[in-house]
Design a protein around this motif. Structure first.
Motif, PDB file in Angstrom:
ATOM      1  N   GLN A  13      -9.825  16.192  21.200  1.00 60.67           N
ATOM      2  CA  GLN A  13     -10.704  17.348  20.979  1.00 60.67           C
ATOM      3  C   GLN A  13     -10.613  18.334  22.143  1.00 60.67           C
ATOM      4  O   GLN A  13     -10.582  19.548  21.938  1.00 60.67           O
ATOM      5  CB  GLN A  13     -12.150  16.881  20.804  1.00 60.67           C
ATOM      6  CG  GLN A  13     -12.363  16.148  19.485  1.00 60.67           C
ATOM      7  CD  GLN A  13     -13.657  15.364  19.477  1.00 60.67           C
ATOM      8  OE1 GLN A  13     -14.231  15.045  20.525  1.00 60.67           O
ATOM      9  NE2 GLN A  13     -14.123  15.022  18.283  1.00 60.67           N
ATOM     10  N   GLN A  14     -10.559  17.771  23.367  1.00 60.43           N
ATOM     11  CA  GLN A  14     -10.431  18.649  24.531  1.00 60.43           C
ATOM     12  C   GLN A  14      -9.161  19.473  24.431  1.00 60.43           C
ATOM     13  O   GLN A  14      -9.149  20.662  24.733  1.00 60.43           O
ATOM     14  CB  GLN A  14     -10.390  17.827  25.819  1.00 60.43           C
ATOM     15  CG  GLN A  14     -11.726  17.225  26.191  1.00 60.43           C
ATOM     16  CD  GLN A  14     -11.656  16.505  27.530  1.00 60.43           C
ATOM     17  OE1 GLN A  14     -10.805  16.776  28.355  1.00 60.43           O
ATOM     18  NE2 GLN A  14     -12.553  15.557  27.735  1.00 60.43           N
ATOM     19  N   ASN A  17     -10.050  23.353  13.808  1.00 57.60           N
ATOM     20  CA  ASN A  17     -10.888  22.397  13.098  1.00 57.60           C
ATOM     21  C   ASN A  17     -11.918  21.717  13.991  1.00 57.60           C
ATOM     22  O   ASN A  17     -12.021  20.489  14.033  1.00 57.60           O
ATOM     23  CB  ASN A  17      -9.981  21.354  12.441  1.00 57.60           C
ATOM     24  CG  ASN A  17     -10.683  20.673  11.285  1.00 57.60           C
ATOM     25  OD1 ASN A  17     -11.748  21.117  10.856  1.00 57.60           O
ATOM     26  ND2 ASN A  17     -10.093  19.605  10.785  1.00 57.60           N
ATOM     27  N   LEU A  18     -12.673  22.539  14.717  1.00 57.46           N
ATOM     28  CA  LEU A  18     -13.634  21.968  15.672  1.00 57.46           C
ATOM     29  C   LEU A  18     -15.042  22.543  15.504  1.00 57.46           C
ATOM     30  O   LEU A  18     -15.840  22.485  16.430  1.00 57.46           O
ATOM     31  CB  LEU A  18     -13.182  22.268  17.108  1.00 57.46           C
ATOM     32  CG  LEU A  18     -12.273  21.259  17.791  1.00 57.46           C
ATOM     33  CD1 LEU A  18     -11.962  21.737  19.200  1.00 57.46           C
ATOM     34  CD2 LEU A  18     -12.904  19.880  17.846  1.00 57.46           C
ATOM     35  N   ALA A  68     -17.903  24.020  24.694  1.00 60.90           N
ATOM     36  CA  ALA A  68     -16.622  24.323  24.049  1.00 60.90           C
ATOM     37  C   ALA A  68     -16.597  25.784  23.603  1.00 60.90           C
ATOM     38  O   ALA A  68     -15.638  26.518  23.875  1.00 60.90           O
ATOM     39  CB  ALA A  68     -16.413  23.394  22.863  1.00 60.90           C
ATOM     40  N   ARG A  78      -7.651  20.452  21.794  1.00 57.04           N
ATOM     41  CA  ARG A  78      -7.796  21.506  20.798  1.00 57.04           C
ATOM     42  C   ARG A  78      -8.675  22.652  21.302  1.00 57.04           C
ATOM     43  O   ARG A  78      -8.429  23.810  21.000  1.00 57.04           O
ATOM     44  CB  ARG A  78      -8.325  20.937  19.481  1.00 57.04           C
ATOM     45  CG  ARG A  78      -7.187  20.331  18.648  1.00 57.04           C
ATOM     46  CD  ARG A  78      -7.662  19.850  17.321  1.00 57.04           C
ATOM     47  NE  ARG A  78      -8.343  18.559  17.441  1.00 57.04           N
ATOM     48  CZ  ARG A  78      -9.217  18.105  16.566  1.00 57.04           C
ATOM     49  NH1 ARG A  78      -9.546  18.832  15.517  1.00 57.04           N
ATOM     50  NH2 ARG A  78      -9.772  16.911  16.728  1.00 57.04           N
ATOM     51  N   VAL A  79      -9.698  22.300  22.091  1.00 54.02           N
ATOM     52  CA  VAL A  79     -10.512  23.373  22.685  1.00 54.02           C
ATOM     53  C   VAL A  79      -9.643  24.213  23.620  1.00 54.02           C
ATOM     54  O   VAL A  79      -9.690  25.454  23.598  1.00 54.02           O
ATOM     55  CB  VAL A  79     -11.720  22.797  23.466  1.00 54.02           C
ATOM     56  CG1 VAL A  79     -12.476  23.928  24.167  1.00 54.02           C
ATOM     57  CG2 VAL A  79     -12.646  22.044  22.540  1.00 54.02           C
ATOM     58  N   PHE A 120     -18.125  20.780  16.837  1.00 50.89           N
ATOM     59  CA  PHE A 120     -18.205  20.329  18.226  1.00 50.89           C
ATOM     60  C   PHE A 120     -18.405  21.479  19.195  1.00 50.89           C
ATOM     61  O   PHE A 120     -18.302  21.310  20.392  1.00 50.89           O
ATOM     62  CB  PHE A 120     -16.928  19.575  18.596  1.00 50.89           C
ATOM     63  CG  PHE A 120     -16.697  18.374  17.744  1.00 50.89           C
ATOM     64  CD1 PHE A 120     -17.292  17.164  18.090  1.00 50.89           C
ATOM     65  CD2 PHE A 120     -15.920  18.439  16.607  1.00 50.89           C
ATOM     66  CE1 PHE A 120     -17.102  16.057  17.296  1.00 50.89           C
ATOM     67  CE2 PHE A 120     -15.730  17.323  15.819  1.00 50.89           C
ATOM     68  CZ  PHE A 120     -16.323  16.123  16.160  1.00 50.89           C
ATOM     69  N   LYS A 121     -18.714  22.657  18.680  1.00 48.42           N
ATOM     70  CA  LYS A 121     -18.654  23.823  19.548  1.00 48.42           C
ATOM     71  C   LYS A 121     -19.719  23.819  20.645  1.00 48.42           C
ATOM     72  O   LYS A 121     -19.529  24.440  21.682  1.00 48.42           O
ATOM     73  CB  LYS A 121     -18.719  25.111  18.729  1.00 48.42           C
ATOM     74  CG  LYS A 121     -20.038  25.380  18.028  1.00 48.42           C
ATOM     75  CD  LYS A 121     -19.896  26.702  17.274  1.00 48.42           C
ATOM     76  CE  LYS A 121     -20.995  26.955  16.295  1.00 48.42           C
ATOM     77  NZ  LYS A 121     -22.312  27.163  16.879  1.00 48.42           N
ATOM     78  N   LEU A 181     -16.383  15.387  24.810  1.00 45.79           N
ATOM     79  CA  LEU A 181     -15.330  15.450  23.802  1.00 45.79           C
ATOM     80  C   LEU A 181     -14.246  14.425  24.097  1.00 45.79           C
ATOM     81  O   LEU A 181     -14.018  14.066  25.248  1.00 45.79           O
ATOM     82  CB  LEU A 181     -14.698  16.849  23.804  1.00 45.79           C
ATOM     83  CG  LEU A 181     -15.608  18.026  23.450  1.00 45.79           C
ATOM     84  CD1 LEU A 181     -14.912  19.336  23.769  1.00 45.79           C
ATOM     85  CD2 LEU A 181     -16.000  17.965  21.983  1.00 45.79           C
ATOM     86  N   SER A 182     -13.572  13.978  23.033  1.00 45.61           N
ATOM     87  CA  SER A 182     -12.449  13.053  23.240  1.00 45.61           C
ATOM     88  C   SER A 182     -11.254  13.834  23.771  1.00 45.61           C
ATOM     89  O   SER A 182     -11.245  15.064  23.770  1.00 45.61           O
ATOM     90  CB  SER A 182     -12.069  12.404  21.921  1.00 45.61           C
ATOM     91  OG  SER A 182     -11.425  13.343  21.100  1.00 45.61           O
TER      92      SER A 182
END
Lengths: 546, 226
Positions: free
Chosen positions: B141-142, B125-126, B97, B144-145, B129-130, B137-138
């Motif tokens: 989350q993907q 807000n990640l 990410a 948001r990346v 998970f970086k 990633l869900s």
């Protein structure tokens, strides 16, 4: 409307390099077309009068029967493996691809050595059972024998393509037909054969191209065909004009076959649907049926791989003391280096052309991809003649330059060097590397490329940072396929190698032709071993990842 | 006007039918525009033309007084400085990410890159998970990346192609709100295309309804969608 704006999108280093490579592929073949119309000489009249018909008839007989038998064996095996469960099915599934590891010319002299009067079989019958057989039943050096060899060692092309088609495309169809109350044989005949027609035609046309390309088998068996004739007119008679004419006729034959293939395939291309496919639930064959299926697969596997390999291993034990030497090491090194270098060149060119076709979608790049693939359908002997003419002309043009570098330079520099051979390999095997890499590009699609562009990376930077990283498996796959093909290659290497340059393939063939079959075993086995490992990697390991 | 699009036409080489006919719109700085239309209406084509992935047959696009395409000009996509979130995100699968987000920051020094990375990670807000790869990633989350990756180089304009089509329905409400908040927080001018009226209602300042390549209506969501 081609505007400056379009130019800006389309003109880049990829387009320029692709153009140059394509030109280099076309030029030597163009030579053949241009030289066809030279005034015919006496040789040619003789060939036309007495020999041409034989070449044509023999070639047609070989491709017709080989085509027919490979369809029967290839599709029946593909059918059994995809729909039934029987002992050792999982092994046969990829084991039946292994005959591809043995080049037909090696198979030809192995079977000849196995079956002739002093061979293992007849000796055993004579000495232990006191049976002497009629020689004609054991004569493999005949058109029938050649058809047997081609069939047993080329059928995997049909098998592989049909099998993967059946696995991916037809589970629903077959299950439907089953529910509708058809038995297996009916389903095979009325459902499987028609729907997989395009796949079968695709496979069998590869087989036919291989047969037309072959030089080793027909030369060893003494069957006059186009490739042996091209060799003879060029090597024995030194008659380039007639060799070119023969090449042109052979090319016409190839192109008519390709048209026929297109016609037979119809509008169907075997594109795999991207949707998830459900695997066929296989029928378990019990008792005698299971044994029969097992027996059939075992028989084909034995004839196509096990028996010739064991025979070669036996001969290797007889001769290893005289063969294992520095000279063998030299051969291996020659073969590996030339194959490694050529495969790298091919893969790099294939990547450049494939990437260009992807980013510059226009008519020109479509033509490029067609031209790239054509080389594989042109028989080796024809490419060889085209390349020789091209390089000799090239040397003539560059003579002033050679003299500038070295006042004592000979007239022929490039055309006596290994460059010519590598160049010819590239024309012939570019298609193999290209197909693999193009498929890889197709799999990753354009969205990652586009994402990278919008993030500020140029085409070339995107290529190195994104495309190349994601393409690695396809590149490795393409490289391996090309590498193995070059390692096995015979006709091009025989014609175009520099003086005194031998590879494993040419040396094996020379031994066999000099009645030293046993001595050919070790170099043959090395070729088979390397091919088999690559094939294993391809069809077993590659299969699991799916 | 911050973004000016005038008389944009587009058709594919082999077809006679125009995909987009005389598409014209002006957008103010900081505005969120939604292009609403059914599939085949040409709405994704608008984004591809603005980002430079396709060449229009005619028309003009100007951003912040810089012409990026007209009849004599064509700025390559990598030179436009426009961020794009792709429909299925197109996160590079071979990069984590953080590496994905840093991908577009080639001009910065290493220190500045990491600083910018922290900023956008904060924004979406990640932080935790970086170091994960995209497949770890869900879907949310993907997304948001992908958003963070597009925002990292501070583009002049943000394009989002069907940002919610790959998410579960019950997540959409919350994610819509989050997305609007993030975009408003950065103050970036954005255009997003969708086929879902609810998306437009929830996020857009102004909606453009597109039908068969033509603009049918333009207006505030509450005026034309309710």
């Amino acid at each position: 409307m081609l505007t400056i704006r379009h130019l800006k999108l389309n003109l880049n280093i990829w387009a320029v390099l692709s153009f140059i490579f394509i030109l280099l592929v076309i030029l030597p073949n163009l030579n053949i077309v241009l030289n066809v119309f030279n005034e015919p000489n006496e040789n040619w009249n003789h060939i036309k009068e007495y020999l041409l018909k034989d070449y044509l008839v023999n070639s047609v007989i070989l491709i017709t029967f080989t085509g027919f038998f490979t369809i029967i064996i290839g599709t029946s095996l593909a059918w059994m493996i995809s729909i039934y469960d029987f002992p050792l099915r999982a092994f046969f599934k990829w084991g039946l691809v292994l005959p591809l590891a043995i080049p037909p010319y090696i198979a030809a002299y192995t079977y000849q050595g196995l079956l002739n009067y002093t061979g293992v079989i007849q000796t055993f019958l004579r000495n232990s059972l006191n049976i002497s057989v009629q020689q004609k039943y054991f004569d493999v050096m005949s058109p029938e024998g050649a058809i047997f060899i081609f069939t047993m060692f080329l059928f995997p092309y049909v098998y592989i393509i049909t099998k993967s088609f059946l696995e991916k495309q037809s589970a629903a169809l077959i299950e439907n037909a089953r529910v509708l109350g058809r038995n297996s044989f009916e389903i095979f005949l009325y459902v499987v054969l028609p729907v997989s027609r395009a796949a079968i035609v695709g496979g069998v046309s590869l087989v036919i191209l291989e047969v037309l390309n072959d030089y080793g088998v027909v030369k060893y068996f003494g069957i006059p065909t186009f490739s042996t004739a091209i060799f003879k007119t060029w090597f024995a008679m030194g008659d380039l004009d007639s060799a070119v004419k023969l090449s042109a006729i052979l090319m016409c034959l190839v192109f008519s076959l390709l048209m026929l293939e297109k016609f037979l395939r119809g509008r169907k291309k075997f594109s795999y649907t991207t949707a998830k496919y459900s695997p066929i639930s296989r029928i378990k064959l019990e008792g005698i049926k299971g044994k029969l299926a097992f027996g059939y697969c075992l028989m084909i596997f034995s004839l196509g791989f096990l028996i010739p390999t064991l025979q070669l291993v036996h001969w290797a034990f007889l001769t290893y003391q005289s063969i294992l030497s520095i000279r063998l090491l030299g051969l291996i090194l020659n073969s590996l280096l030339v194959a490694l270098f050529s495969s790298s060149v091919i893969v790099i060119i294939a990547i450049i052309i494939a990437n260009n076709c992807r980013i510059n979608e226009n008519l020109l790049s479509k033509i490029y991809s067609k031209v790239t693939v054509i080389g594989y359908s042109i028989p080796g002997a024809v490419i060889a003649i085209g390349v020789i003419v091209f390089f000799v002309n090239f040397d003539k043009q560059l003579f002033w330059f050679y003299k500038m570098l070295n006042p004592n330079s000979s007239k022929l520099v490039l055309s006596t060097s290994i460059v010519m051979l590598i160049f010819a390999y590239t024309i012939r095997f570019l298609a193999i590397g290209y197909n693999s890499i193009e498929a890889g590009f197709e799999k990753i699609g354009t969205k990652f490329h586009e994402a990278s562009r919008t993030l500020g990376m140029s085409v070339t930077r995107t290529f190195f940072k994104v495309d190349l990283q994601m393409l690695k498996p396809a590149i490795l796959g393409g490289f391996l396929l090309v590498f193995v093909d070059i390692l096995k290659e015979l006709p091009l290497t025989l014609i175009l190698r520099p003086f005194n340059f031998n590879t494993l393939a040419t040396k094996s063939f020379e031994y066999a032709n000099d009645e030293m079959i046993h001595e050919a075993a070790i170099s043959s086995l090395i070729i088979i071993l390397i091919s088999a490992i690559s094939i294993y990697y391809f069809y077993k390991v590659g299969d699991k990842e799916d | 006007m911050y973004v000016q699009i005038k008389g944009l036409n587009f058709k594919y080489k082999n077809s006679k039918e125009k995909i987009l006919k005389d598409f014209t719109i002006e957008i103010e700085k900081g505005e969120i525009i939604s292009i609403l239309g059914e599939s085949g209406s040409g709405k994704s084509t608008v984004l591809r033309l603005i980002s430079g992935l396709e060449v229009p047959s005619s028309g003009l696009i100007r951003i912040n007084d810089r012409v990026i395409v007209d009849n004599n000009t064509f700025v390559l996509p990598e030179k436009r400085g426009i961020g794009m979130v792709f429909q299925d995100y197109a996160l590079f699968p071979h990069l984590t990410a953080a590496q994905n987000i840093k991908f577009g920051l080639k001009k910065l020094t290493k220190k500045d890159k990491n600083k910018r990375l922290q900023e956008v990670l904060n924004l979406v807000n990640l932080e935790d998970f970086k170091d994960r790869y995209p497949y770890e990633l869900s879907g949310g989350q993907q997304q948001r990346v992908a958003l963070a990756r597009a925002l990292a180089p501070s583009p002049s304009l943000l394009l989002l192609d069907e940002p919610f089509s790959n998410l579960d329905a019950d997540l959409q409400c919350k994610i819509r709100e989050d997305l609007r908040k993030i975009i408003k927080q950065t103050g970036i001018t954005s255009i997003f295309v969708t086929h879902d009226r609810e998306d437009s209602k929830a996020i857009a300042d102004r909606v453009v309804i597109l039908k068969e390549g033509q603009i049918v209506r333009v207006g505030k969501p509450k005026d034309i969608l309710d």
